[in-house]
Design a protein around this motif. Structure first.
Motif, PDB file in Angstrom:
ATOM      1  N   ARG A  75       0.840  -1.206   0.000  1.00  0.00           N
ATOM      2  CA  ARG A  75       0.000   0.000   0.000  1.00  0.00           C
ATOM      3  C   ARG A  75       0.871   1.252   0.000  1.00  0.00           C
ATOM      4  NH1 ARG A  75      -3.102  -2.839   3.853  1.00  0.00           N
ATOM      5  NH2 ARG A  75      -2.234  -1.554   5.543  1.00  0.00           N
ATOM      6  N   ARG A 132       2.225   1.820  -3.454  1.00  0.00           N
ATOM      7  CA  ARG A 132       1.218   2.288  -4.407  1.00  0.00           C
ATOM      8  C   ARG A 132       0.872   3.752  -4.200  1.00  0.00           C
ATOM      9  NH1 ARG A 132      -1.201  -2.874  -3.375  1.00  0.00           N
ATOM     10  NH2 ARG A 132      -2.639  -1.893  -1.878  1.00  0.00           N
ATOM     11  N   ASN A 133       1.022   4.246  -2.988  1.00  0.00           N
ATOM     12  CA  ASN A 133       0.677   5.637  -2.696  1.00  0.00           C
ATOM     13  C   ASN A 133       1.827   6.291  -1.940  1.00  0.00           C
ATOM     14  OD1 ASN A 133      -0.535   8.083  -2.066  1.00  0.00           O
ATOM     15  ND2 ASN A 133      -2.545   7.153  -1.701  1.00  0.00           N
ATOM     16  N   ASN A 166       1.122   9.533   0.391  1.00  0.00           N
ATOM     17  CA  ASN A 166       0.574   9.263   1.720  1.00  0.00           C
ATOM     18  C   ASN A 166       1.586   8.543   2.600  1.00  0.00           C
ATOM     19  OD1 ASN A 166      -1.842  10.495   1.244  1.00  0.00           O
ATOM     20  ND2 ASN A 166      -2.984   8.623   0.832  1.00  0.00           N
TER      21      ASN A 166
END
Length: 234
Positions: free
Chosen positions: A4, A7-8, A11
Motif C-alpha cells: 500500500r 502504491r501511494n 501518503n
C-alpha cells in the motif's frame, strides 16, 4: 502494508514524516524537562529562552540553548550538503541521513542511561548530539517536502489550520495532516515526559527506534524513486 505504501508514496511519506513529528515531541520533552529547559528540535523556543535569559535574574539557561542552536545548525548544514543535487523525493541519501539521525540519538541515550544524574558536561554533550540529529532530520524532511509537516515545528501548521478554516478564509485545506502534526507533536511530548519517570534515556531510545523504522520503511517502499511527489494532495 508495504504494498500500500508503494502504491501511494505521497501518503506513505506523509505518514513517515508524521511519525518523526511524534519523535520530535519526545526529544523536546526530554530536552526541556531533563536537560535544563533546552529544546533540541524547536529552535524558536531556544531563541525565546535566550532572549529572556539576557534580561538577567530570570534563572533561565544560556549555555544549553546556545549549544542546541549550534548543534542544530551544524546538523542542518550537513544534511543540506549531503542532499545537494538529490532528487526532491526519497532517495538513498535520505535513508542514510535518517539512519544517521537514529544512530546519533541512540548513542546519546547510552551515557544518559548509564548515569543516574548527568552533570553539566554530559548534559551539554547530549544537548549538542540531539541538536545535531534534529537539525539533520529537519534538513532531510524539508527536502522530502511533505506539505505542512516539517517534523520539528508546528507554528506554521497551526497558522494554516486556523487561517484556512471556516472561521478564516474558508477556502478548504488539508486539515487532517495539519491537525495530525499538531496532535502528534503534543502526544510525543506527553510520551517523552512520561518516559522521564522511567529514565532520561528511555525517551531517546524510543525516538531512535522510531527514526530507524522510518528510515527503513522509506527505503524499502521507495527505492530509486525520482521526481517530485504530489504532496499537496489529501
Amino acid at each position: 502494508m508495504l504494498d500500500r505504501m508503494r502504491r501511494n508514496p505521497a501518503n506513505a511519506h506523509l505518514g513517515l514524516m508524521l511519525a518523526l513529528t511524534f519523535s520530535t515531541g519526545i526529544i523536546d520533552a526530554v530536552g526541556y524537562l531533563g536537560l535544563d529547559r533546552v529544546f533540541t528540535g524547536n529552535m524558536t523556543g531556544n531563541v525565546v529562552i535566550l532572549g529572556m535569559a539576557l534580561a538577567g535574574d530570570t534563572g533561565l539557561p544560556v549555555a544549553g540553548p546556545l549549544i542546541a542552536l549550534a548543534g542544530f545548525m551544524a546538523g542542518a548544514a550537513a544534511g543540506g550538503r549531503a542532499l545537494r543535487g538529490a532528487a526532491a523525493a526519497w532517495t538513498a541519501r535520505h535513508t542514510v541521513l535518517f539512519v544517521a539521525v537514529g544512530i546519533i540519538i541512540a548513542l546519546a541515550a547510552v551515557p544518559a542511561a548509564l548515569v543516574a544524574e548527568p552533570g553539566h558536561v554530559l548534559q551539554y554533550s547530549i544537548t549538542a548530539a540531539l541538536g545535531l540529529a534534529m537539525g539533520c532530520q529537519a534538513a532531510a524532511a524539508r527536502h522530502v517536502a511533505v506539505k505542512d509537516v516539517t517534523t520539528v515545528v508546528v507554528t506554521s501548521t497551526i497558522t494554516g489550520l486556523a487561517s484556512d478554516s471556516v472561521l478564516g478564509t474558508g477556502g478548504g485545506q488539508p486539515w487532517k495532516r495539519r491537525a495530525g502534526a499538531v496532535v502528534l507533536i503534543g502526544l510525543g511530548a506527553l510520551a517523552g515526559a512520561l518516559l522521564l519517570h522511567v529514565h532520561i534515556g528511555a525517551g531517546m531510545a524510543l525516538s531512535a527506534i522510531i527514526t530507524l523504522v522510518v528510515a527503513w520503511l522509506g527505503h524499502v517502499t521507495h527505492p530509486g524513486r525520482v521526481g517530485r511527489m504530489p504532496y499537496d494532495t489529501e
